[in-house]
Write an enzyme that holds these catalytic residues in place. Structure first.
Site, PDB file in Angstrom:
ATOM      1  N   GLY A  11      -4.852  19.809  20.509  1.00 16.10           N
ATOM      2  CA  GLY A  11      -3.530  20.009  21.117  1.00 16.10           C
ATOM      3  C   GLY A  11      -3.185  18.840  22.020  1.00 16.10           C
ATOM      4  O   GLY A  11      -2.501  18.990  23.034  1.00 16.10           O
ATOM      5  N   GLY A  14       0.254  18.027  23.449  1.00 13.53           N
ATOM      6  CA  GLY A  14       0.926  19.072  24.240  1.00 13.53           C
ATOM      7  C   GLY A  14       0.988  18.716  25.711  1.00 13.53           C
ATOM      8  O   GLY A  14       0.569  17.635  26.142  1.00 13.53           O
ATOM      9  N   ARG A  92       2.405  32.208  22.128  1.00  9.25           N
ATOM     10  CA  ARG A  92       2.980  33.530  21.915  1.00  9.25           C
ATOM     11  C   ARG A  92       4.464  33.361  21.576  1.00  9.25           C
ATOM     12  O   ARG A  92       5.190  32.694  22.301  1.00  9.25           O
ATOM     13  CB  ARG A  92       2.842  34.351  23.193  1.00  9.25           C
ATOM     14  CG  ARG A  92       3.163  35.826  22.992  1.00  9.25           C
ATOM     15  CD  ARG A  92       3.141  36.549  24.326  1.00  9.25           C
ATOM     16  NE  ARG A  92       1.807  36.601  24.895  1.00  9.25           N
ATOM     17  CZ  ARG A  92       1.229  37.713  25.354  1.00  9.25           C
ATOM     18  NH1 ARG A  92       1.861  38.866  25.285  1.00  9.25           N
ATOM     19  NH2 ARG A  92       0.038  37.683  25.892  1.00  9.25           N
ATOM     20  N   GLN A 112     -12.200  25.732  13.620  1.00  8.52           N
ATOM     21  CA  GLN A 112     -12.704  24.745  14.585  1.00  8.52           C
ATOM     22  C   GLN A 112     -14.174  25.016  14.921  1.00  8.52           C
ATOM     23  O   GLN A 112     -14.952  24.076  15.100  1.00  8.52           O
ATOM     24  CB  GLN A 112     -11.830  24.728  15.842  1.00  8.52           C
ATOM     25  CG  GLN A 112     -10.440  24.162  15.514  1.00  8.52           C
ATOM     26  CD  GLN A 112      -9.558  23.931  16.728  1.00  8.52           C
ATOM     27  OE1 GLN A 112      -9.961  24.182  17.860  1.00  8.52           O
ATOM     28  NE2 GLN A 112      -8.359  23.460  16.498  1.00  8.52           N
ATOM     29  N   ASP A 158      -8.040  29.604  37.523  1.00 13.73           N
ATOM     30  CA  ASP A 158      -7.935  30.835  38.318  1.00 13.73           C
ATOM     31  C   ASP A 158      -8.730  30.680  39.620  1.00 13.73           C
ATOM     32  O   ASP A 158      -8.279  31.079  40.687  1.00 13.73           O
ATOM     33  CB  ASP A 158      -8.475  32.023  37.508  1.00 13.73           C
ATOM     34  CG  ASP A 158      -7.816  32.099  36.143  1.00 13.73           C
ATOM     35  OD1 ASP A 158      -6.591  32.270  36.097  1.00 13.73           O
ATOM     36  OD2 ASP A 158      -8.511  31.939  35.119  1.00 13.73           O
ATOM     37  N   HIS A 186      -9.766  35.599  31.328  1.00  7.03           N
ATOM     38  CA  HIS A 186      -8.657  34.769  31.814  1.00  7.03           C
ATOM     39  C   HIS A 186      -7.368  35.470  31.398  1.00  7.03           C
ATOM     40  O   HIS A 186      -6.757  35.155  30.376  1.00  7.03           O
ATOM     41  CB  HIS A 186      -8.714  33.361  31.214  1.00  7.03           C
ATOM     42  CG  HIS A 186      -7.447  32.599  31.486  1.00  7.03           C
ATOM     43  ND1 HIS A 186      -7.075  32.196  32.738  1.00  7.03           N
ATOM     44  CD2 HIS A 186      -6.440  32.211  30.665  1.00  7.03           C
ATOM     45  CE1 HIS A 186      -5.908  31.585  32.684  1.00  7.03           C
ATOM     46  NE2 HIS A 186      -5.499  31.581  31.434  1.00  7.03           N
TER      47      HIS A 186
HETATM   48  P1  NAX Z   1       1.750  23.026  24.395  1.00  8.89           P
HETATM   49  O1  NAX Z   1       2.471  23.973  23.472  1.00  8.89           O
HETATM   50  O2  NAX Z   1       2.504  22.066  25.206  1.00  8.89           O
HETATM   51  O3  NAX Z   1       0.695  22.205  23.544  1.00  8.89           O
HETATM   52  C1  NAX Z   1      -0.171  22.796  22.628  1.00  8.89           C
HETATM   53  C2  NAX Z   1      -0.435  21.773  21.562  1.00  8.89           C
HETATM   54  O4  NAX Z   1      -1.418  22.322  20.691  1.00  8.89           O
HETATM   55  C3  NAX Z   1       0.792  21.446  20.725  1.00  8.89           C
HETATM   56  O5  NAX Z   1       1.011  20.043  20.724  1.00  8.89           O
HETATM   57  C4  NAX Z   1       0.437  21.975  19.346  1.00  8.89           C
HETATM   58  O6  NAX Z   1       0.964  21.161  18.299  1.00  8.89           O
HETATM   59  C5  NAX Z   1      -1.081  21.914  19.389  1.00  8.89           C
HETATM   60  N1  NAX Z   1      -1.761  22.804  18.443  1.00  8.89           N
HETATM   61  C6  NAX Z   1      -1.403  24.045  18.045  1.00  8.89           C
HETATM   62  N2  NAX Z   1      -2.257  24.497  17.116  1.00  8.89           N
HETATM   63  C7  NAX Z   1      -3.191  23.548  16.964  1.00  8.89           C
HETATM   64  C8  NAX Z   1      -4.331  23.425  16.133  1.00  8.89           C
HETATM   65  N3  NAX Z   1      -4.663  24.395  15.278  1.00  8.89           N
HETATM   66  N4  NAX Z   1      -5.059  22.290  16.204  1.00  8.89           N
HETATM   67  C9  NAX Z   1      -4.715  21.298  17.047  1.00  8.89           C
HETATM   68  N5  NAX Z   1      -3.630  21.347  17.844  1.00  8.89           N
HETATM   69  C10 NAX Z   1      -2.887  22.451  17.797  1.00  8.89           C
HETATM   70  O7  NAX Z   1       0.823  23.976  25.280  1.00  8.89           O
HETATM   71  P2  NAX Z   1       0.051  23.615  26.623  1.00  8.89           P
HETATM   72  O8  NAX Z   1       0.938  23.879  27.768  1.00  8.89           O
HETATM   73  O9  NAX Z   1      -0.579  22.275  26.492  1.00  8.89           O
HETATM   74  O10 NAX Z   1      -1.056  24.775  26.632  1.00  8.89           O
HETATM   75  C11 NAX Z   1      -2.096  24.795  25.692  1.00  8.89           C
HETATM   76  C12 NAX Z   1      -2.852  26.113  25.752  1.00  8.89           C
HETATM   77  O11 NAX Z   1      -3.448  26.295  27.037  1.00  8.89           O
HETATM   78  C13 NAX Z   1      -1.975  27.347  25.538  1.00  8.89           C
HETATM   79  O12 NAX Z   1      -2.669  28.241  24.671  1.00  8.89           O
HETATM   80  C14 NAX Z   1      -1.887  27.945  26.928  1.00  8.89           C
HETATM   81  O13 NAX Z   1      -1.649  29.347  26.880  1.00  8.89           O
HETATM   82  C15 NAX Z   1      -3.254  27.630  27.465  1.00  8.89           C
HETATM   83  N6  NAX Z   1      -3.430  27.698  28.913  1.00  8.89           N
HETATM   84  C16 NAX Z   1      -4.638  28.118  29.375  1.00  8.89           C
HETATM   85  C17 NAX Z   1      -4.946  28.146  30.704  1.00  8.89           C
HETATM   86  C18 NAX Z   1      -6.293  28.579  31.185  1.00  8.89           C
HETATM   87  O14 NAX Z   1      -6.471  28.659  32.414  1.00  8.89           O
HETATM   88  N7  NAX Z   1      -7.279  28.904  30.339  1.00  8.89           N
HETATM   89  C19 NAX Z   1      -3.931  27.787  31.727  1.00  8.89           C
HETATM   90  C20 NAX Z   1      -2.837  26.930  31.196  1.00  8.89           C
HETATM   91  C21 NAX Z   1      -2.364  27.275  29.809  1.00  8.89           C
HETATM   92  O15 NAX Z   1      -1.439  28.322  29.894  1.00  8.89           O
END
Ligand code: NAX
Length: 327
Positions: A11, A14, A92, A112, A158, A186
């Site tokens: 990702g 992103g 989502r 993965q 968190d 989380h």
């Molecule tokens: P973005 O939507 O900006 O970026 C996600 C990126 O992942 C996109 O560029 C998309 O093309 C890519 N992607 C999707 N499926 C993929 C795959 N199969 N292989 C490779 N790349 C793929 O999201 P972003 O704000 O960067 O957040 C990423 C993730 O972090 C989300 O799932 C979000 O919910 C999660 N988070 C987790 C947190 C935590 O504390 N554990 C906090 C922050 C965030 O909310």
């Protein structure tokens, strides 16, 4: 230069990726003597955006950046890497329930997990993409060649949020706070533990007399911080999430000082009565050589136990939702 560490980031085009990649290669995480190679994975439609990010990486002329590999193939992305930061996930969409989101992410993390088996023998994996604990569980089960303890889900954001809240309430710098732990998932059921936290070495429960706040708004604020940020910013936490992921890597790379700990979702070994095998956030201590231990013997009040049971139940339900993916 003594060595090169290879880091895969999924990702990578992103929001979080944009805050993460640049700091990975400044030397602050792996030290000023270690070169960093980046293996960046994206889905095919995001490859042009990823190219733009890599142009910017080039333009920083980072002395420690060894090379960048861009790919939409997980097998290539994880080949020979020492760290894998699994940030990309299926977001989502409107009307999607948590259960639907969990199922929608299944195929990403089975694929993965399988591809991670091509990584270096010292591979460590941090899952950031949500639902992080269960995505990590799926990846771990689909990578039978990799020891389970190498997989973690990120709860460091968190924990950092809890540090900031306690410091602000007590009117002290954040560095005065220690021993905060996040227990469980989380998600909004997580239990941020103030009962074992310390402020200037004293129990936080003694320093902060407002116990209603500690058992009420403090917990709620940490649990719902992500939603509040979306409300305010129109976008989810990105810089703070990237910073927390880097904190996690740094903490794992270094021996945790005596008497301290940090939080991560790791496979439960039954500690504190949690169902074995769940990816459950515990206070852990790193040995700085790739291993860690779950901190034992922390006192948990009836209040804490009740909260921890709730978040454990949620994780049990999530595990049941993806049971067929856990080979
Ligand atoms: P973005 O939507 O900006 O970026 C996600 C990126 O992942 C996109 O560029 C998309 O093309 C890519 N992607 C999707 N499926 C993929 C795959 N199969 N292989 C490779 N790349 C793929 O999201 P972003 O704000 O960067 O957040 C990423 C993730 O972090 C989300 O799932 C979000 O919910 C999660 N988070 C987790 C947190 C935590 O504390 N554990 C906090 C922050 C965030 O909310």
């Amino acid at each position: 230069m003594s060595k090169t560490v290879k880091v895969a980031v999924t990702g990578a085009a992103g929001q979080i990726g944009y805050s993460l990649l640049f700091r990975l290669v400044t030397g602050e995480i792996f030290g000023p003597e270690t070169k960093v190679a980046l293996h960046l994975l994206e889905i095919t439609p995001a490859m042009p955006a990823l190219q733009g990010v890599v142009m910017e990486l080039d333009d920083c002329a980072f002395p420690l950046l060894d090379y960048v590999l861009m790919t939409d193939d997980p097998a290539q992305a994880f080949d020979g890497v020492n760290w894998a930061l699994l940030v990309g996930a299926r977001p989502r969409s409107k009307g999607m329930e948590r259960g639907d989101l969990i199922r929608a992410n299944g195929p990403i993390f089975t694929t993965q997990g399988n591809a991670l088996q091509r990584a270096a023998s010292d591979i460590r994996v941090l899952v950031v993409g949500n639902p992080a604990n269960t995505n990590a569980l799926i990846a771990m089960h689909n990578a039978p060649d990799i020891p389970n303890e190498r997989f973690a889900a990120m709860t460091r954001l968190d924990e950092n949020r809890a540090y900031a809240q306690l410091a602000q309430k007590a009117g002290v710098p954040v560095t005065a706070v220690s021993n905060v732990a996040i227990w469980g998932n989380h998600s909004a059921t997580q239990y941020p533990d103030a009962e074992n936290a310390r402020i200037n070495g004293q129990p936080a429960m003694e320093v902060i007399s407002d116990h209603d706040w500690l058992r009420g708004d403090f917990i709620k604020t940490v649990q719902q911080r992500g939603a509040k940020i979306i409300e305010a910013r129109g976008l989810s936490s990105a810089a703070s999430a990237a910073s927390a992921a880097l904190d996690h890597v740094k903490s794992m790379e270094n021996r945790t000082p005596d008497g301290h700990w940090f939080s991560a979702g790791v496979p439960s070994d039954g500690s504190y009565g949690i169902a074995p095998g769940l990816i459950f956030s515990y206070p852990i201590r790193s040995d700085g050589a790739g291993g860690y231990e779950i901190v034992q013997g922390l006192p948990l009040s009836d209040f804490a136990r009740e909260k921890i049971a709730l978040t454990e139940n949620e994780l049990q339900d999530e595990r049941a939702t993806v049971a067929d993916l856990l080979t």
